[in-house]
Design an enzyme around this catalytic site. Structure first.
Site, PDB file in Angstrom:
ATOM      1  N   CYS A 102     -30.653  12.213   7.003  1.00 59.22           N
ATOM      2  CA  CYS A 102     -30.754  13.611   7.444  1.00 59.22           C
ATOM      3  C   CYS A 102     -32.175  14.141   7.549  1.00 59.22           C
ATOM      4  O   CYS A 102     -32.398  15.172   8.193  1.00 59.22           O
ATOM      5  CB  CYS A 102     -29.916  14.531   6.555  1.00 59.22           C
ATOM      6  N   LYS A 134      -1.758   1.385  11.529  1.00 59.52           N
ATOM      7  CA  LYS A 134      -1.586   2.572  10.675  1.00 59.52           C
ATOM      8  C   LYS A 134      -1.765   3.893  11.417  1.00 59.52           C
ATOM      9  O   LYS A 134      -1.120   4.887  11.090  1.00 59.52           O
ATOM     10  CB  LYS A 134      -2.532   2.500   9.473  1.00 59.52           C
ATOM     11  N   ASN A 153       0.809  -1.231   0.000  1.00 60.34           N
ATOM     12  CA  ASN A 153       0.000   0.000   0.000  1.00 60.34           C
ATOM     13  C   ASN A 153       0.836   1.271   0.000  1.00 60.34           C
ATOM     14  O   ASN A 153       0.286   2.374  -0.069  1.00 60.34           O
ATOM     15  CB  ASN A 153      -0.916   0.024   1.240  1.00 60.34           C
ATOM     16  N   CYS A 201      -9.527  -1.236  -3.521  1.00 58.06           N
ATOM     17  CA  CYS A 201      -8.303  -0.955  -4.264  1.00 58.06           C
ATOM     18  C   CYS A 201      -7.463  -2.211  -4.456  1.00 58.06           C
ATOM     19  O   CYS A 201      -6.733  -2.340  -5.432  1.00 58.06           O
ATOM     20  CB  CYS A 201      -7.485   0.105  -3.541  1.00 58.06           C
ATOM     21  N   CYS A 214     -34.264  11.319   2.498  1.00 54.98           N
ATOM     22  CA  CYS A 214     -32.986  10.728   2.924  1.00 54.98           C
ATOM     23  C   CYS A 214     -33.150  10.072   4.297  1.00 54.98           C
ATOM     24  O   CYS A 214     -33.619  10.712   5.241  1.00 54.98           O
ATOM     25  CB  CYS A 214     -31.916  11.810   2.993  1.00 54.98           C
ATOM     26  N   CYS A 228     -27.745  11.544   1.140  1.00 55.96           N
ATOM     27  CA  CYS A 228     -28.526  12.156   0.057  1.00 55.96           C
ATOM     28  C   CYS A 228     -27.862  11.841  -1.285  1.00 55.96           C
ATOM     29  O   CYS A 228     -28.523  11.715  -2.315  1.00 55.96           O
ATOM     30  CB  CYS A 228     -28.591  13.675   0.216  1.00 55.96           C
TER      31      CYS A 228
HETATM   32 ZN   LIG Z   1     -29.228  13.247   3.643  1.00 56.16          ZN
END
Ligand SMILES: [Zn+2]
Length: 261
Positions: free
Chosen positions: A251, A86, A70, A191, A248, A177
C-alpha cells in the site's frame, strides 16, 4: 432508484425495520455488487447471509470441488453435489434461498487481469480464501481499484476478521501491513492437516457477512482499523488496533508522499 416491490418489502422487512438500514439502506444493498473469493468454510455462511440480505449481485470464485470431508463447515454444499465445483454448488443453494439475487459462479482461481477486472466490477470484496498468496493478490487488487475488502481466516478453533475500507481517504492499513510476509510453513498449515472446528468457521464467516452487509447498506461502524480475534475454545473475542506499515510493499506506493507517516 426503483421503489421496493411488495415482495421485497415482505422479504427484507425485518432488516428494513432497523433504523440504520431502512428503505434507503435496503435499496443500496439491492443495487450492490459483491465479489466473494472462496466458497469454503468462511464463504459458505458469508454467501448465505449476503444473499439473504438481498445484495444485487454476488460473484463467487472458487476452483475447488465439493468434498464430504469439508461439509462439517462448508454448510452451503450438499452430499448430492459432491464433486461439483464449489462456486456452482453454492449458486445452486443460493438460488433456493433468494432467486432475486444474481449469482455468478466463477469456477476458477481468479488471478492477474481476471482478478483485477472482477474486483474493479465490485462495490465490496469478501476474501474467504484459505491461503496467503490469494489474500495478498486480492488485497493488491482491492488497493488498486479502491474497493473495500472484508477479510477473515480460521484454523483449529481460532479465527480473525477485519475490514479494510480502501474506498476511504486517507487510505487505511492493508492486509500486507498486517502480514508483511507469509508466516512460515508451520503457520500456514491447512485445515486438512491441522483440523478446524466447523462452527468456528461459521462464526468468522458470519462476522464477515455482518461487516459486508453493514458497509453495503451505508453503515461505516465496525471493524475498520481493528482486527477481531476469536478463540472459540474459551469463546473469547477481542480486538486489536491495526497500524499502517510505512514500508508496506502493497500500500505504500498508493499513498501520496505528503501523507506518508
Ligand atoms: Zn499495507
Amino acid at each position: 432508484m426503483a421503489d421496493l416491490t411488495d415482495e421485497q418489502l415482505d422479504r427484507y422487512g425485518r432488516q428494513i425495520l432497523l433504523p440504520r438500514i431502512g428503505v434507503a439502506g435496503q435499496e443500496r444493498l439491492l443495487s450492490s455488487r459483491v465479489l466473494l473469493v472462496g466458497a469454503g468454510g468462511l464463504g459458505a455462511p458469508a454467501a448465505l447471509y449476503l444473499v439473504g440480505a438481498g445484495v444485487g449481485e454476488l460473484t463467487i470464485a472458487d476452483a475447488d470441488a465439493v468434498a464430504v470431508s469439508n461439509l462439517h463447515r462448508q454448510v452451503i454444499h450438499t452430499v448430492s453435489r459432491g464433486g461439483w465445483n464449489k462456486a456452482e454448488s453454492a449458486a445452486a443453494s443460493l438460488y433456493e434461498l433468494n432467486p432475486e439475487v444474481r449469482v455468478n459462479p466463477r469456477p476458477a482461481r481468479l488471478e492477474g487481469e481476471a482478478l483485477g477486472e472482477a474486483v474493479a466490477g465490485a462495490d465490496l470484496v469478501v476474501d474467504a480464501s484459505d491461503n496467503f498468496a490469494t489474500r495478498y493478490a486480492v488485497n493488491g487488487a482491492c488497493l488498486r481499484a479502491r474497493v473495500p475488502l472484508v477479510t477473515g481466516a480460521v484454523i483449529r478453533m481460532e479465527g480473525q476478521v477485519t475490514v479494510f475500507p480502501f474506498d476511504h481517504e486517507p487510505l487505511p492499513a492493508c492486509y500486507r501491513c498486517l502480514y508483511r510476509e507469509a508466516p512460515d510453513a508451520t503457520e500456514t498449515e491447512r485445515c486438512s492437516v491441522t483440523g478446524v472446528l466447523g462452527p468456528a468457521a461459521g462464526l468468522i464467516g458470519t462476522a464477515m457477512a455482518a461487516e459486508a452487509v453493514k458497509r453495503l447498506a451505508g453503515i461505516d461502524e465496525g471493524l475498520a482499523g481493528r482486527l477481531l480475534l476469536m478463540d472459540a475454545l474459551n469463546m473469547d473475542f477481542c480486538t486489536i488496533g491495526l497500524a499502517r506499515d510505512p514500508e508496506c510493499p502493497a500500500c505504500s506506493a498508493f499513498r501520496p508522499a505528503s501523507t506518508a507517516p
